[in-house]
Design an enzyme around this catalytic site. Structure first.
Site, PDB file in Angstrom:
ATOM      1  N   ASP A  32     -23.870 -78.966 -84.676  1.00 27.59           N
ATOM      2  CA  ASP A  32     -24.744 -79.829 -83.512  1.00 27.59           C
ATOM      3  C   ASP A  32     -26.003 -80.231 -84.383  1.00 27.59           C
ATOM      4  O   ASP A  32     -26.276 -79.863 -85.453  1.00 27.59           O
ATOM      5  CB  ASP A  32     -25.295 -78.657 -82.586  1.00 27.59           C
ATOM      6  CG  ASP A  32     -26.117 -79.352 -81.611  1.00 27.59           C
ATOM      7  OD1 ASP A  32     -25.796 -80.453 -81.114  1.00 27.59           O
ATOM      8  OD2 ASP A  32     -27.126 -78.593 -81.259  1.00 27.59           O
ATOM      9  N   SER A  33     -26.889 -81.077 -83.693  1.00 31.57           N
ATOM     10  CA  SER A  33     -28.036 -81.748 -84.383  1.00 31.57           C
ATOM     11  C   SER A  33     -29.069 -80.654 -84.402  1.00 31.57           C
ATOM     12  O   SER A  33     -30.114 -80.610 -85.176  1.00 31.57           O
ATOM     13  CB  SER A  33     -28.611 -82.916 -83.464  1.00 31.57           C
ATOM     14  OG  SER A  33     -28.548 -82.099 -82.242  1.00 31.57           O
ATOM     15  N   TYR A  57     -31.220 -85.970 -82.561  1.00 33.27           N
ATOM     16  CA  TYR A  57     -30.324 -86.958 -83.004  1.00 33.27           C
ATOM     17  C   TYR A  57     -30.220 -87.954 -81.690  1.00 33.27           C
ATOM     18  O   TYR A  57     -30.153 -89.356 -82.095  1.00 33.27           O
ATOM     19  CB  TYR A  57     -28.862 -86.556 -83.300  1.00 33.27           C
ATOM     20  CG  TYR A  57     -28.547 -85.959 -84.498  1.00 33.27           C
ATOM     21  CD1 TYR A  57     -29.588 -85.424 -85.535  1.00 33.27           C
ATOM     22  CD2 TYR A  57     -27.390 -85.732 -85.073  1.00 33.27           C
ATOM     23  CE1 TYR A  57     -29.113 -84.761 -86.388  1.00 33.27           C
ATOM     24  CE2 TYR A  57     -26.973 -85.064 -86.119  1.00 33.27           C
ATOM     25  CZ  TYR A  57     -28.094 -84.746 -86.859  1.00 33.27           C
ATOM     26  OH  TYR A  57     -27.570 -84.097 -88.288  1.00 33.27           O
ATOM     27  N   GLY A  58     -30.733 -87.431 -80.720  1.00 33.12           N
ATOM     28  CA  GLY A  58     -30.363 -88.295 -79.415  1.00 33.12           C
ATOM     29  C   GLY A  58     -31.056 -89.621 -79.382  1.00 33.12           C
ATOM     30  O   GLY A  58     -30.905 -90.523 -78.493  1.00 33.12           O
ATOM     31  N   CYS A 113     -22.173 -81.397 -80.240  1.00 32.88           N
ATOM     32  CA  CYS A 113     -23.305 -82.226 -80.095  1.00 32.88           C
ATOM     33  C   CYS A 113     -22.703 -83.398 -79.296  1.00 32.88           C
ATOM     34  O   CYS A 113     -21.901 -84.087 -79.725  1.00 32.88           O
ATOM     35  CB  CYS A 113     -24.038 -82.638 -81.254  1.00 32.88           C
ATOM     36  SG  CYS A 113     -25.382 -83.709 -80.930  1.00 32.88           S
ATOM     37  N   ASN A 114     -23.229 -83.653 -78.139  1.00 38.18           N
ATOM     38  CA  ASN A 114     -22.723 -85.066 -77.131  1.00 38.18           C
ATOM     39  C   ASN A 114     -23.332 -86.125 -77.966  1.00 38.18           C
ATOM     40  O   ASN A 114     -22.519 -87.102 -78.076  1.00 38.18           O
ATOM     41  CB  ASN A 114     -23.498 -84.877 -75.966  1.00 38.18           C
ATOM     42  CG  ASN A 114     -22.870 -83.548 -74.959  1.00 38.18           C
ATOM     43  OD1 ASN A 114     -23.293 -82.675 -75.331  1.00 38.18           O
ATOM     44  ND2 ASN A 114     -22.279 -84.091 -74.093  1.00 38.18           N
ATOM     45  N   THR A 115     -24.325 -86.280 -78.582  1.00 35.91           N
ATOM     46  CA  THR A 115     -24.639 -87.410 -79.250  1.00 35.91           C
ATOM     47  C   THR A 115     -23.831 -87.616 -80.437  1.00 35.91           C
ATOM     48  O   THR A 115     -23.391 -88.747 -80.512  1.00 35.91           O
ATOM     49  CB  THR A 115     -26.204 -87.334 -79.666  1.00 35.91           C
ATOM     50  OG1 THR A 115     -27.006 -86.976 -78.477  1.00 35.91           O
ATOM     51  CG2 THR A 115     -26.677 -88.511 -80.319  1.00 35.91           C
ATOM     52  N   GLU A 145     -36.140 -76.829 -75.105  1.00 37.26           N
ATOM     53  CA  GLU A 145     -36.445 -75.898 -76.212  1.00 37.26           C
ATOM     54  C   GLU A 145     -37.861 -75.131 -76.118  1.00 37.26           C
ATOM     55  O   GLU A 145     -38.085 -74.215 -76.689  1.00 37.26           O
ATOM     56  CB  GLU A 145     -36.547 -76.919 -77.419  1.00 37.26           C
ATOM     57  CG  GLU A 145     -35.284 -77.584 -77.651  1.00 37.26           C
ATOM     58  CD  GLU A 145     -35.013 -77.815 -79.292  1.00 37.26           C
ATOM     59  OE1 GLU A 145     -35.871 -77.928 -80.007  1.00 37.26           O
ATOM     60  OE2 GLU A 145     -33.774 -78.173 -79.615  1.00 37.26           O
ATOM     61  N   CYS A 164     -24.967 -83.014 -72.311  1.00 35.84           N
ATOM     62  CA  CYS A 164     -25.922 -82.696 -73.426  1.00 35.84           C
ATOM     63  C   CYS A 164     -26.004 -81.226 -73.752  1.00 35.84           C
ATOM     64  O   CYS A 164     -25.938 -80.613 -72.746  1.00 35.84           O
ATOM     65  CB  CYS A 164     -27.349 -83.294 -73.323  1.00 35.84           C
ATOM     66  SG  CYS A 164     -28.731 -82.689 -74.420  1.00 35.84           S
ATOM     67  N   THR A 165     -25.960 -80.900 -74.921  1.00 37.46           N
ATOM     68  CA  THR A 165     -26.073 -79.251 -75.096  1.00 37.46           C
ATOM     69  C   THR A 165     -26.853 -78.604 -74.532  1.00 37.46           C
ATOM     70  O   THR A 165     -26.772 -77.592 -74.152  1.00 37.46           O
ATOM     71  CB  THR A 165     -26.256 -79.094 -76.788  1.00 37.46           C
ATOM     72  OG1 THR A 165     -27.325 -79.815 -77.182  1.00 37.46           O
ATOM     73  CG2 THR A 165     -25.130 -79.549 -77.649  1.00 37.46           C
ATOM     74  N   HIS A 166     -28.171 -79.271 -74.279  1.00 42.82           N
ATOM     75  CA  HIS A 166     -29.270 -78.482 -73.586  1.00 42.82           C
ATOM     76  C   HIS A 166     -29.349 -78.248 -72.110  1.00 42.82           C
ATOM     77  O   HIS A 166     -29.859 -77.403 -71.737  1.00 42.82           O
ATOM     78  CB  HIS A 166     -30.608 -79.071 -73.968  1.00 42.82           C
ATOM     79  CG  HIS A 166     -30.857 -79.170 -75.428  1.00 42.82           C
ATOM     80  ND1 HIS A 166     -30.225 -79.468 -76.416  1.00 42.82           N
ATOM     81  CD2 HIS A 166     -32.112 -78.464 -76.375  1.00 42.82           C
ATOM     82  CE1 HIS A 166     -30.825 -79.154 -77.690  1.00 42.82           C
ATOM     83  NE2 HIS A 166     -32.054 -78.566 -77.561  1.00 42.82           N
TER      84      HIS A 166
END
Ligand code: DGL
Length: 267
Positions: A10-11, A42-43, A73-75, A152, A184-186
């Protein structure tokens, strides 16, 4: 049977939400996680830069003899999956297509919302993936860039996040979607806030679970399962392990301190 680890990358640390689901579903698999905390996010970056960074992460993991790559990572999945597949010597599982398939399966009114980073939304991969399965589905996509730093910073349930959610999701609500992809991961951290904003009638599709299921299928198709009773779990980051110590638990559900190492991608 194959005891080699699964490489998940992931980023940054958001991909730990995917690792959490993989461990739940495949508890006998060893995992190496790599988060590029030196260069996150990265987004907001271009396809060219995301691809360059992603290929460096892939090479690092391939050197460690992983048996499959999971692009958590989705991006990265949105912008660089074909380039990754091109250089990878092992099967590659991304997060976009499993979430697309799940969303198409659950929508009843054929209106799907997608939220993600700017890079993911501008790439239109979710929209294209959905339309490839069913052209009659209406897709409304919205970038939600502030959700990443909010998660975050631990502000995912803060009133500021709720305010932003109302603003970001307004268009999705107006389009009367019955399904919303959290691309998105978050965003799993913002589940409560998003749920509160969209109400109980919208199905939320988080890519982590469908991705873990897709990984299971890929392991089975390629005869790569492990029955290791003591699987190894290693976490590598490219910078600031002390900060990762503090926030990773929020994404992973438990502390990862003693299994975390800072690495140099050239190593
Ligand atoms: N991991 C990224 C994603 O899922 C979010 C963080 C970033 O922008 O790098 O799109």
């Amino acid at each position: 049977m194959n005891f080699s680890p699964i490489g998940v990358f992931d980023s940054g640390i958001g991909g730990l939400t995917v690792v959490k689901e993989i461990i739940k579903l495949l508890p006998n698999e060893s995992i190496i996680y790599l988060g590029d905390t030196a260069r996150v996010p990265y987004g907001t970056r271009s396809k060219e830069v995301v691809t360059k960074f992603a290929l460096e992460l892939v090479k690092f993991l391939l050197k460690r003899k992983v048996k499959v790559l999971v692009v958590a990572c989705n991006t990265i999945s949105a912008l660089a999956i074909s380039e990754i597949e091109e250089i990878s010597t092992v099967p590659v599982v991304g997060v976009v297509l499993p979430a697309v398939a799940e969303a198409v399966k659950v929508t009843k009114n054929k209106r799907i919302g997608v939220i993600g980073t700017q890079g993911t939304i501008e790439s239109k991969v979710y929209e294209q993936g959905i339309k490839k399965i069913d052209t009659s589905i209406k897709v409304v996509s919205v970038g939600c860039p502030l959700f990443v730093p909010m998660a975050e910073e631990g502000l995912h349930n803060h009133k500021a996040a709720k305010l932003m959610a109302r603003d970001y999701l307004d268009e999705v609500l107006k389009a009367k979607v019955d399904t919303l992809i959290l691309g998105c991961t978050h965003y799993p951290l913002l589940l409560e806030t998003i749920r509160e904003t969209v109400g109980p009638s919208v199905t939320l599709v988080d890519s982590a679970k469908p991705t873990a299921l897709e990984l299971k299928k890929v392991l089975s198709d390629n005869d790569l399962f492990s029955n290791n009773q003591n699987p190894i779990l290693e976490f590598y980051v490219t910078d600031a392990p002390e900060r990762v110590f503090q926030v990773a638990g929020r994404f992973f559900g438990e502390k990862i301190n003693n299994r975390l190492k800072k690495v140099n991608l050239e190593d």
